[in-house]
Scaffold this motif. Structure first.
Motif, PDB file in Angstrom:
ATOM      1  N   THR A   1       0.938  -1.277  -0.075  1.00 21.04           N
ATOM      2  CA  THR A   1       0.075   0.039   0.215  1.00 21.04           C
ATOM      3  C   THR A   1       0.772   1.300  -0.159  1.00 21.04           C
ATOM      4  O   THR A   1       0.406   2.502  -0.462  1.00 21.04           O
ATOM      5  CB  THR A   1      -0.841   0.100   1.256  1.00 21.04           C
ATOM      6  OG1 THR A   1      -0.056   0.181   2.386  1.00 21.04           O
ATOM      7  CG2 THR A   1      -1.843  -1.091   1.240  1.00 21.04           C
TER       8      THR A   1
ATOM      9  N   TYR B   1       4.885   7.449  -0.056  1.00 22.98           N
ATOM     10  CA  TYR B   1       3.799   7.647  -0.844  1.00 22.98           C
ATOM     11  C   TYR B   1       2.578   6.491  -0.918  1.00 22.98           C
ATOM     12  O   TYR B   1       3.135   5.360  -0.432  1.00 22.98           O
ATOM     13  CB  TYR B   1       3.956   7.878  -2.302  1.00 22.98           C
ATOM     14  CG  TYR B   1       4.900   8.754  -2.611  1.00 22.98           C
ATOM     15  CD1 TYR B   1       4.197  10.058  -3.568  1.00 22.98           C
ATOM     16  CD2 TYR B   1       6.168   8.770  -2.479  1.00 22.98           C
ATOM     17  CE1 TYR B   1       4.958  11.084  -3.780  1.00 22.98           C
ATOM     18  CE2 TYR B   1       6.939   9.990  -2.934  1.00 22.98           C
ATOM     19  CZ  TYR B   1       6.468  11.024  -3.691  1.00 22.98           C
ATOM     20  OH  TYR B   1       7.245  12.113  -4.113  1.00 22.98           O
ATOM     21  N   THR B   2       1.397   6.864  -0.847  1.00 25.32           N
ATOM     22  CA  THR B   2       0.281   5.886  -0.579  1.00 25.32           C
ATOM     23  C   THR B   2      -0.012   5.481  -2.185  1.00 25.32           C
ATOM     24  O   THR B   2      -0.037   6.477  -3.061  1.00 25.32           O
ATOM     25  CB  THR B   2      -0.923   6.433  -0.359  1.00 25.32           C
ATOM     26  OG1 THR B   2      -0.569   6.952   1.184  1.00 25.32           O
ATOM     27  CG2 THR B   2      -2.065   5.540  -0.072  1.00 25.32           C
TER      28      THR B   2
ATOM     29  N   ARG C   1      -2.013   3.948  -5.212  1.00 24.27           N
ATOM     30  CA  ARG C   1      -3.605   4.280  -5.779  1.00 24.27           C
ATOM     31  C   ARG C   1      -4.035   3.019  -6.498  1.00 24.27           C
ATOM     32  O   ARG C   1      -3.360   2.050  -6.809  1.00 24.27           O
ATOM     33  CB  ARG C   1      -4.003   5.592  -6.578  1.00 24.27           C
ATOM     34  CG  ARG C   1      -3.515   6.746  -5.910  1.00 24.27           C
ATOM     35  CD  ARG C   1      -4.006   8.099  -6.548  1.00 24.27           C
ATOM     36  NE  ARG C   1      -3.075   8.187  -7.812  1.00 24.27           N
ATOM     37  CZ  ARG C   1      -2.741   9.495  -8.168  1.00 24.27           C
ATOM     38  NH1 ARG C   1      -3.363  10.555  -7.934  1.00 24.27           N
ATOM     39  NH2 ARG C   1      -1.911   9.584  -9.487  1.00 24.27           N
ATOM     40  N   SER C   2      -5.267   2.897  -6.653  1.00 25.48           N
ATOM     41  CA  SER C   2      -5.842   1.624  -7.292  1.00 25.48           C
ATOM     42  C   SER C   2      -5.213   1.328  -8.647  1.00 25.48           C
ATOM     43  O   SER C   2      -5.381   0.073  -9.409  1.00 25.48           O
ATOM     44  CB  SER C   2      -7.236   1.373  -7.012  1.00 25.48           C
ATOM     45  OG  SER C   2      -7.841   2.774  -7.859  1.00 25.48           O
ATOM     46  N   ASP C   3      -5.065   2.400  -9.351  1.00 24.87           N
ATOM     47  CA  ASP C   3      -4.559   2.281 -10.821  1.00 24.87           C
ATOM     48  C   ASP C   3      -3.171   2.163 -10.671  1.00 24.87           C
ATOM     49  O   ASP C   3      -2.534   2.059 -12.135  1.00 24.87           O
ATOM     50  CB  ASP C   3      -4.780   3.509 -11.376  1.00 24.87           C
ATOM     51  CG  ASP C   3      -4.049   4.891 -10.769  1.00 24.87           C
ATOM     52  OD1 ASP C   3      -3.299   4.785  -9.938  1.00 24.87           O
ATOM     53  OD2 ASP C   3      -4.240   5.853 -11.350  1.00 24.87           O
TER      54      ASP C   3
ATOM     55  N   THR D   1      -0.365   3.739  -9.522  1.00 21.37           N
ATOM     56  CA  THR D   1       0.314   4.997  -9.441  1.00 21.37           C
ATOM     57  C   THR D   1       0.442   5.345  -7.778  1.00 21.37           C
ATOM     58  O   THR D   1      -0.593   5.139  -7.172  1.00 21.37           O
ATOM     59  CB  THR D   1      -0.154   6.076 -10.391  1.00 21.37           C
ATOM     60  OG1 THR D   1      -1.494   6.628  -9.973  1.00 21.37           O
ATOM     61  CG2 THR D   1      -0.225   5.671 -11.655  1.00 21.37           C
TER      62      THR D   1
ATOM     63  N   ASP E   1       0.133   8.509  -5.190  1.00 17.17           N
ATOM     64  CA  ASP E   1      -0.786   9.433  -5.009  1.00 17.17           C
ATOM     65  C   ASP E   1       0.205  10.683  -4.574  1.00 17.17           C
ATOM     66  O   ASP E   1       0.677  10.790  -3.403  1.00 17.17           O
ATOM     67  CB  ASP E   1      -1.673   9.526  -3.917  1.00 17.17           C
ATOM     68  CG  ASP E   1      -2.673  10.695  -3.638  1.00 17.17           C
ATOM     69  OD1 ASP E   1      -2.341  11.595  -4.313  1.00 17.17           O
ATOM     70  OD2 ASP E   1      -3.139  10.633  -2.703  1.00 17.17           O
TER      71      ASP E   1
ATOM     72  N   SER F   1       0.048  12.526  -1.396  1.00 15.24           N
ATOM     73  CA  SER F   1       0.013  11.848  -0.122  1.00 15.24           C
ATOM     74  C   SER F   1       1.589  11.802   0.411  1.00 15.24           C
ATOM     75  O   SER F   1       1.977  11.324   1.645  1.00 15.24           O
ATOM     76  CB  SER F   1      -0.216  10.276  -0.266  1.00 15.24           C
ATOM     77  OG  SER F   1       0.585   9.638  -1.086  1.00 15.24           O
TER      78      SER F   1
END
Length: 429
Positions: free
Chosen positions: A156, A174-175, A177-179, A181, A183, A186
């Protein structure tokens, strides 16, 4: 970070055999056999050893019994005629310097040094959209830029190690993302370290078997560790750190309570290992949990060190020693740990690129061997540890121009990155 005649700081190399004939001894502390590796050594800034400042701390290494019976147990030797094939995966990258994998994700992730991008490779093709692009935030010196990356064990979070426009080191989070990449909004600063010189920044990131984040930092640069950082436990430079990267109260990270120097006066509690010059790639053996370290040398020798599972607080002796040889002093510090293997600057060798213990299945003769390379000589070598405390080296008859780093996929198969922009997979010959 690297270029042909100036990689990871140090002295210009002469010539050194692509396969070491020397069989260095492996020091055993208690029940644990220990090994440490050396890093980069070209573009000498100043090869004259400098006096060690009076703040230097030289004490006995602290160890605890390994949690496994041994991390350097004997393994079948790699056949003398062992060979492998380098199969091109992708090309056209810009100074690729690191590879990572993410839990539950088939992609291989590669970091570009100066463009400071993380790219995903899926099915042998590079995804056009970067995972993250932070080119405006990095410096562009030979040993600077985006230096490494790692994903959290659950996939994650993404952690990046880089040098900012002032040349100082950062670890950011960094967090994801579902795609697939990161964020940008973040982004969170986890660790900052001022760098007194532009070289020897280290930059390695790895999550250990214990779930903590390990961070490698060089001695701060110039030549010969003029500030005595590697033997001074009141600085993070010249060390491998162990932290919990999650915020703790007002602090950006927490220090595990079982770190070896927690509560020790004049000592940074983040320190896990010390006495390193410029650890350019360390890794954990998937089967034994041992940490293998490639530590770039100064003028004459490169080295490989090993910290067995359960060992901590080890002093790998730089700048008092270079490989198995004296540098500042010929006598070894009390409790110091010698490398399991070192090799001289001969035959074009000049700077080690640390790798991995092979735990894949495709190349049977490499099982249990540590695979590494030399940036200048370009040769790939396999080390086989012995219960006698020695490591045997085998030339794998494979050459990569300016290998910057290795990678390991979910199946344990290995990859090697070339500064010129190609990623190769190690496959059977």
């Amino acid at each position: 970070m690297v270029r042909a005649n100036a990689r990871r700081g140090g002295a210009a190399g002469g010539s050194g055999p692509s396969v070491r004939s020397v069989q260095p001894s492996l020091r055993v502390l208690g029940a644990a056999a220990l090994v440490v590796a050396g890093a980069c050594s070209s573009s000498k800034l100043n090869s004259s050893p400098q006096p060690i400042p009076p703040t230097v701390v030289v004490t006995t290494a602290i160890t605890s019994p390994p949690s496994k019976s041994t991390t350097t147990s004997s393994a079948p030797p790699v056949p003398a005629r062992a060979r492998l094939r380098l199969t091109e995966l992708v090309h056209g990258l810009d100074n690729p310097v690191a590879m990572a994998i993410r839990s539950g994700d088939p992609a291989l992730y590669v970091a570009e040094q100066y463009r400071a991008r993380v790219l995903a490779i899926i099915g042998g093709a590079v995804r056009s959209r970067p995972v993250v692009d932070m080119h405006a935030n990095v410096s562009k010196g030979p040993e600077q830029g985006l230096l490494d990356m790692v994903f959290s064990p659950d996939g994650t979070k993404l952690y990046l190690d880089y040098t900012d426009p002032n040349g100082d080191s950062h670890v950011d989070e960094y967090t994801m993302r579902s795609d697939g990449t990161a964020d940008p909004a973040s982004r969170r600063s986890v660790l900052f370290q001022h760098q007194p010189y532009p070289n020897h920044n280290g930059g390695q990131l790895a999550f250990g078997p214990d779930g903590y984040l390990y961070i490698g930092l060089g001695d701060g640069g110039f030549s010969g560790d003029p500030e005595g950082n590697a033997q001074n436990r009141d600085t993070l430079l010249g060390k491998i750190l162990r932290i919990d990267p999650h915020p703790s109260g007002t602090q950006p990270y927490a220090v595990p309570s079982d770190n070896p120097f927690v509560g020790t006066a004049n000592t940074r509690p983040e320190i896990w290992m010390w006495g390193l010059r410029n650890p350019w790639r360390f890794s954990f053996d998937r089967r034994t949990d041992a940490m293998w370290i490639g530590d770039v040398g100064q003028d004459r020798y490169e080295e490989v060190d090993v910290a067995p599972s359960g060992s901590e607080g080890l002093n790998f002796e730089w700048p008092l020693r270079e490989g198995l040889n004296g540098y500042r002093f010929h006598n070894r510090p009390e409790g110091g740990v010698q490398p399991v293997y070192d090799y001289p600057h001969e035959g074009g060798a000049c700077s080690i690129t640390g790798g991995y213990v092979y735990r894949g299945t495709a190349i049977a003769h490499l099982a249990g061997a540590y695979v590494f390379a030399d940036f200048c000589a370009g040769n790939l070598t396999a080390l086989t540890p012995h219960g006698t405390g020695r490591a045997a080296a085998t030339d794998l008859h494979a050459h990569v121009d300016q290998p910057t780093s290795f990678g390991q996929d979910a199946a344990g198969e290995l990859y090697v990155l070339a500064l010129g922009g190609t990623v190769f997979k190690l496959t059977p010959a």
